[in-house]
Enzyme design. Sequence first.
Site, short mmCIF file in Angstrom:
data_model
loop_
_atom_site.label_atom_id
_atom_site.label_comp_id
_atom_site.label_asym_id
_atom_site.label_seq_id
_atom_site.Cartn_x
_atom_site.Cartn_y
_atom_site.Cartn_z
N GLU A 256 40.57 37.04 47.82
CA GLU A 256 41.69 36.13 48.13
C GLU A 256 42.18 35.61 46.79
O GLU A 256 41.44 34.88 46.12
CB GLU A 256 41.20 34.95 48.97
CG GLU A 256 40.58 35.34 50.30
CD GLU A 256 41.61 35.76 51.31
OE1 GLU A 256 42.81 35.62 51.05
OE2 GLU A 256 41.21 36.25 52.38
N CYS A 295 46.49 27.62 47.36
CA CYS A 295 46.89 29.02 47.23
C CYS A 295 48.04 29.35 48.17
O CYS A 295 48.77 30.30 47.94
CB CYS A 295 45.70 29.91 47.51
SG CYS A 295 44.91 29.49 49.07
P1 NAP Z 1 38.95 31.72 38.81
O1 NAP Z 1 38.91 31.28 37.41
O2 NAP Z 1 39.21 33.14 39.10
O3 NAP Z 1 37.55 31.27 39.41
C1 NAP Z 1 37.26 31.44 40.77
C2 NAP Z 1 35.76 31.52 40.97
O4 NAP Z 1 35.26 32.70 40.35
C3 NAP Z 1 34.98 30.36 40.35
O5 NAP Z 1 33.92 30.02 41.21
C4 NAP Z 1 34.45 30.98 39.06
O6 NAP Z 1 33.26 30.38 38.62
C5 NAP Z 1 34.18 32.39 39.52
N1 NAP Z 1 34.12 33.37 38.45
C6 NAP Z 1 34.85 33.43 37.32
N2 NAP Z 1 34.52 34.54 36.62
C7 NAP Z 1 33.55 35.17 37.33
C8 NAP Z 1 32.80 36.37 37.13
N3 NAP Z 1 32.98 37.14 36.07
N4 NAP Z 1 31.89 36.70 38.05
C9 NAP Z 1 31.69 35.95 39.15
N5 NAP Z 1 32.37 34.80 39.39
C10 NAP Z 1 33.31 34.43 38.50
O7 NAP Z 1 40.01 30.91 39.66
P2 NAP Z 1 40.22 29.33 39.72
O8 NAP Z 1 40.92 28.94 38.48
O9 NAP Z 1 38.95 28.63 40.08
O10 NAP Z 1 41.16 29.19 40.99
C11 NAP Z 1 42.56 29.19 40.90
C12 NAP Z 1 43.13 30.47 41.44
O11 NAP Z 1 42.57 30.75 42.71
C13 NAP Z 1 44.61 30.40 41.65
O12 NAP Z 1 45.19 31.50 41.07
C14 NAP Z 1 44.78 30.44 43.15
O13 NAP Z 1 45.94 31.07 43.59
C15 NAP Z 1 43.59 31.15 43.60
N6 NAP Z 1 43.22 30.74 44.95
C16 NAP Z 1 43.39 31.61 45.95
C17 NAP Z 1 43.05 31.26 47.24
C18 NAP Z 1 43.18 32.21 48.39
O14 NAP Z 1 42.64 31.94 49.44
N7 NAP Z 1 43.89 33.30 48.24
C19 NAP Z 1 42.52 30.00 47.48
C20 NAP Z 1 42.37 29.13 46.43
C21 NAP Z 1 42.73 29.52 45.15
P3 NAP Z 1 33.23 29.22 37.50
O15 NAP Z 1 34.01 28.09 38.02
O16 NAP Z 1 31.78 28.94 37.40
O17 NAP Z 1 33.84 29.83 36.29
#
Ligand code: NAP
Length: 529
Positions: A256, A295
């Site tokens: 997602e 999102c």
């Molecule tokens: P992110 O940087 O991609 O992080 C999301 C999650 O992934 C966090 O728990 C992060 O952990 C983890 N993560 C990062 N690198 C990883 C890796 N190499 N291996 C495993 N896990 C990893 O995104 P964000 O900044 O938290 O969230 C914002 C984005 O999420 C926005 O672009 C938004 O559109 C999207 N979003 C989408 C939805 C949906 O349902 N489609 C819902 C909410 C948000 P750490 O925090 O420990 O780094």
Amino acid sequence: MERLESYVAGEWTPGRGPAHVLVNPATEEPLAETSTEGIDLAAAVAFARTEGGPSLRALTFAERGELLRAMSRAAHAQRDALLEVAVRNGGNTRGDAKFDVDGAIGTLAYYADLGAQLGDARLLADGDGVQLGRSPRFFGQHVLVPRPGVAVHINAFNFPAWGLAEKAACALLAGMPVITKPATSTALVAFRLMRIFTERAPLPRGALSFLAGPPGDLLSHLGGEDVVAFTGSSATGATLRLLPNLARESVRINVEADSLNGAVLGPDVAPGSETYAMFLRDVVRDMTQKAGQKCTAIRRIFVPAAVLATVQGDLVERLRDARVGDPAQDGVTVGPLTTAEQLRGVRAGIERIAACATVAIGGTGPFEKIGAPEGKGYFVPPTLLVAADPDGAPAAHEHEVFGPVATLFPYDAGAGHAVALLRRGRGSLVCSVYSDDRGFAAEVLLGAAPYHGRVLLGSERIADQAPGPGTVLPQTIHGGPGRAGGGEELGGLRGLHLYAQRTAVQGSRPILEAILGTRAEPRPAAAKP
Ligand code: NAP
């Protein structure tokens, strides 16, 4: 300072070494620290598979549903404490915090009800059975059985409670144990929720584990029987898909990701009408709720060119009422962004879109913040940009600014043009169409549906009931194609499919029915090629 622990192999376990500091994004005051270093994640995965999985699979759907009901009730009993933490660690207003926490409580309760409806069964029939032979004796039936591995859930920072609960509800009801990982920056809410579950609604050992911070080598321990459900940025989603063991072992992964959700105002909708009021309400809510960090929030607004100035004026007037500041202060309606990195990203995103659009309100200049210490906090004011050329403005169609930011565009009033503009998002979670003209709504729906996981048809008939496109309801699916990640969650029982193996069973109908407990009606066999 409070140090968060992870809950793995049935025990609360501290991480070692240097910690990540969680802050209050309105004041930058440190709140807690966490580390997952030194935690044996291979053992955590093995424990979930060997202890949690068998215990859950031994339960009926009704019994698993009862576990979810206990979780929902326990969270509800501690709702005020959870809301308070969400205000401090998430930068949430109390209303924003309710959206997350009540969403978690409600989604658990919804899946508890589904469990009760499924009763004593341990597997699900998938559709009707079908006659395969010359006579009805040779019969086929698809069934869904729980996958025997572990479901790893990785959540984004914006919904620490709901993200944990909505994924866990589906996996646990399906019979799969879960290891859930919140985003590190807002892990405090998820940590409190897990404490509540372990103390007040205990699950079978190994059924629900929790990693309070960075994932370490967690994913490297997964194999073909496991599942990953990820919510976050497209960039991280793409990285996970390419992890060698996930690719090699065909680990099922649901992503997602980002989205450039569009809202279309139909040419039939007169300013002042109920449908127009609904449209304005939905846009303003999505721009301001959770400081736009949803999102599903509307990022692109398409209106007939003839009403562009009116819509711009009405939106600016409403956005001017927003009171940005520390959400712990009375009267604040828009809190800060969640992290310093978010602040940098959103400000850069506004600048990028401003290169092809004009700023109608907000922007990156100075503005008044309520109750925040001087020079502190990750605040951005609600920002509306206007792109005069909808067919240009590439940044506004391609770059998700994850904050209280949206771009308004004129279109030439034809449904075809509106559809073409929606499609420029290259796959989104949701779009909304505001029109009482069924022909227009149908044309946009048919053109836009293949590019969206959900379409909200806003009209005066539902204006007083629909919570807007930004709200994810567990009855309907959440996810979207293309840049939105290509995933699908929730949607009632569909949400269980990710955690189940669909198996076609062929055999004698009475034997199948006796073994599977299904009562499917036979259908004529399909003609052989
Ligand atoms: P992110 O940087 O991609 O992080 C999301 C999650 O992934 C966090 O728990 C992060 O952990 C983890 N993560 C990062 N690198 C990883 C890796 N190499 N291996 C495993 N896990 C990893 O995104 P964000 O900044 O938290 O969230 C914002 C984005 O999420 C926005 O672009 C938004 O559109 C999207 N979003 C989408 C939805 C949906 O349902 N489609 C819902 C909410 C948000 P750490 O925090 O420990 O780094």
